[in-house]
Design an enzyme around this catalytic site. Structure first.
Site, PDB file in Angstrom:
ATOM      1  CD  GLU A 281      50.884  36.432  27.061  1.00  0.00           C
ATOM      2  OE1 GLU A 281      50.270  35.440  26.660  1.00  0.00           O
ATOM      3  OE2 GLU A 281      51.096  37.434  26.341  1.00  0.00           O
ATOM      4  CG  HIS A 302      31.379  38.575  52.382  1.00  0.00           C
ATOM      5  ND1 HIS A 302      30.913  38.639  53.686  1.00  0.00           N
ATOM      6  CD2 HIS A 302      31.444  39.854  51.937  1.00  0.00           C
ATOM      7  CE1 HIS A 302      30.691  39.909  54.001  1.00  0.00           C
ATOM      8  NE2 HIS A 302      30.999  40.667  52.963  1.00  0.00           N
ATOM      9  CE  LYS A 416      49.616  29.901  20.973  1.00  0.00           C
ATOM     10  NZ  LYS A 416      49.845  31.188  20.292  1.00  0.00           N
TER      11      LYS A 416
END
Length: 427
Positions: A281, A302, A416
């Site tokens: 951010e 792995h 939003k």
């Protein structure tokens, strides 16, 4: 307390090396408060401020919660929960809720998954619980709906009046949806400081109240953070925050645009999640920025190891380590040596781990991945405080070196706007 080891990155530097002159300029911009977003640098002196103001009330509330409840539900998202969860898992254990003996701490408001919500309700069962709802505004959808669920559960179990005594709100000190609800309902309240953004707020009540409920010594955390912030104010290339910020910016200019944060302790996982938000951010703006990712070694050696070793050479690797393990364990001897590993019998796992760390570092460097080491003496309150302060200061310096405002997040608001518009159109 934090040490930075650039030996694994030097082969990737050009002759001039990291630009400490630019780091010096960014350091002055940050500590003098002359840069973009300078109204959000209160975190630089936040530990001392909390000691002087809210510490006693946070500790008192934590004791009250521990006496009244077997479980604390923390409702928040992003910076409103990542720091607390990082601290609890790192300083206690990822298995805290099963083996610590302290009040169990669960997190909600991070998802809209009905399966996850119902699973958490099942885990809660019929046990006594309290709720700490954390939101600067109270208007973020996921935690707002999470709080509705938590409040309904409280009221169903205890009744509306008694439920209010089990709700603790950490929010804006003077305005906002959650502030107004908390004030009208009489919830005990704590403050999200006006001059501290969410991703920098772990050393405020945002992180400290859940940490204290989980049994972490938050007074020690804060005192160590005060000392760490003082040492990180040093205007010198000896400052580890300068070393880290300047090195990663130098490597970014040379095409290393993905940074992997790695740790060899499973308990480090959520600290890495906190770090990802902090740097993602703060730096990802204006179509530039280092992409923050994380891996958990040994397991990811792995699974992701092949990509790290032989994939596109756009990676840099920062490895966080703790000098002294909390505990140790010796490899047992086995009769007949069926697996051929008796040559390791009697050796401490920590010694074997140190060899693995060195081997991985050498392999990745030879494969074209610069390695930056970040270490603290131990996995305790002092180490946690040091890492938080170090990464926060280095983040501010690094972002200013990049030419972006470290303290805004305009892109977060875009989804939003679409989400609320679409939800309202459906009604």
């Amino acid at each position: 307390m934090v040490k930075v080891d650039l030996s694994g990155a030097k082969a990737f530097f050009d002759a001039a090396g990291p630009d400490y002159a630019a780091a010096a300029d960014a350091h002055r911009t940050l500590f003098n408060g002359t840069g973009a977003g300078n109204d959000f640098i209160g975190w630089l002196e936040l530990p001392q401020r909390i000691i002087d103001t809210e510490l006693k009330s946070i500790l008192a509330a934590a004791e009250k919660i521990k006496k009244q409840s077997e479980v604390l539900l923390v409702v928040g998202i992003g910076g409103s929960y990542l720091g607390a969860r990082a601290a609890i898992e790192l300083l206690q254990t990822p298995s805290h809720n099963r083996i610590s003996g302290e009040t169990e701490v669960y997190f909600m408001g991070t998802t809209l998954s009905p399966d996850a919500i119902n699973e958490l309700i099942a885990v809660l069962g019929d046990r006594d619980f309290s709720v700490n709802v954390i939101s600067k505004s109270g208007g973020t959808l996921e935690p707002a709906l999470g709080f509705r669920v938590a409040k309904a559960l409280l009221e169903r179990k205890y009744g509306r009046t008694a439920a209010k005594k089990r709700i603790y709100a950490t929010t804006d000190g003077s305005k906002g949806v959650l502030h107004n609800i908390a004030k009208n309902e009489g919830y005990e309240m704590f403050t999200v400081p006006d001059d501290v953004g969410g991703r920098f707020s772990v050393l405020s009540a945002v992180g400290l109240l859940p940490m204290a409920v989980a049994g972490i010594d938050i007074e020690t955390v804060l005192k160590c953070a005060v000392e760490e912030m003082r040492s990180l104010s040093l205007a010198s290339p000896e400052n580890p925050a300068w070393q880290y910020a300047a090195a990663r910016q130098h490597l970014y200019r040379k095409g290393k645009n993905i940074e992997i944060l790695a740790g060899y302790e499973p308990s480090f996982r959520f600290f890495a999640e906190w770090w990802k938000q902090l740097y993602g951010e703060s730096e990802g703006k204006n179509s530039i920025g280092i992409y923050p990712a994380s891996v958990e070694y040994n397991a990811d050696l792995h699974s992701m190891g092949q990509y790290v070793q032989d994939g596109p050479r756009t990676l840099m690797e920062t490895v966080v380590s703790f000098d002294v393990p909390r505990t140790d364990y010796k490899v047992p001897f086995e009769l007949g040596d069926p697996d051929g590993l008796n040559y390791l019998a009697g050796r401490n796992f920590s010694d074997i781990m140190a060899t693995v760390v060195a081997a991985v570092k050498a392999a990745h460097i030879s494969g074209g991945v610069p390695n930056i080491g970040v270490s603290v003496p131990s996995r305790d309150e002092a180490g946690f405080a040091a890492l938080v302060c170090f990464f926060e200061v280095a983040c501010g310096i690094s972002a200013y070196m990049m030419g972006v405002n470290p303290f805004n997040q305009p892109g977060v608001e875009e989804y939003k706007k679409n989400m609320f518009r679409m939800l309202k159109e459906q009604n």
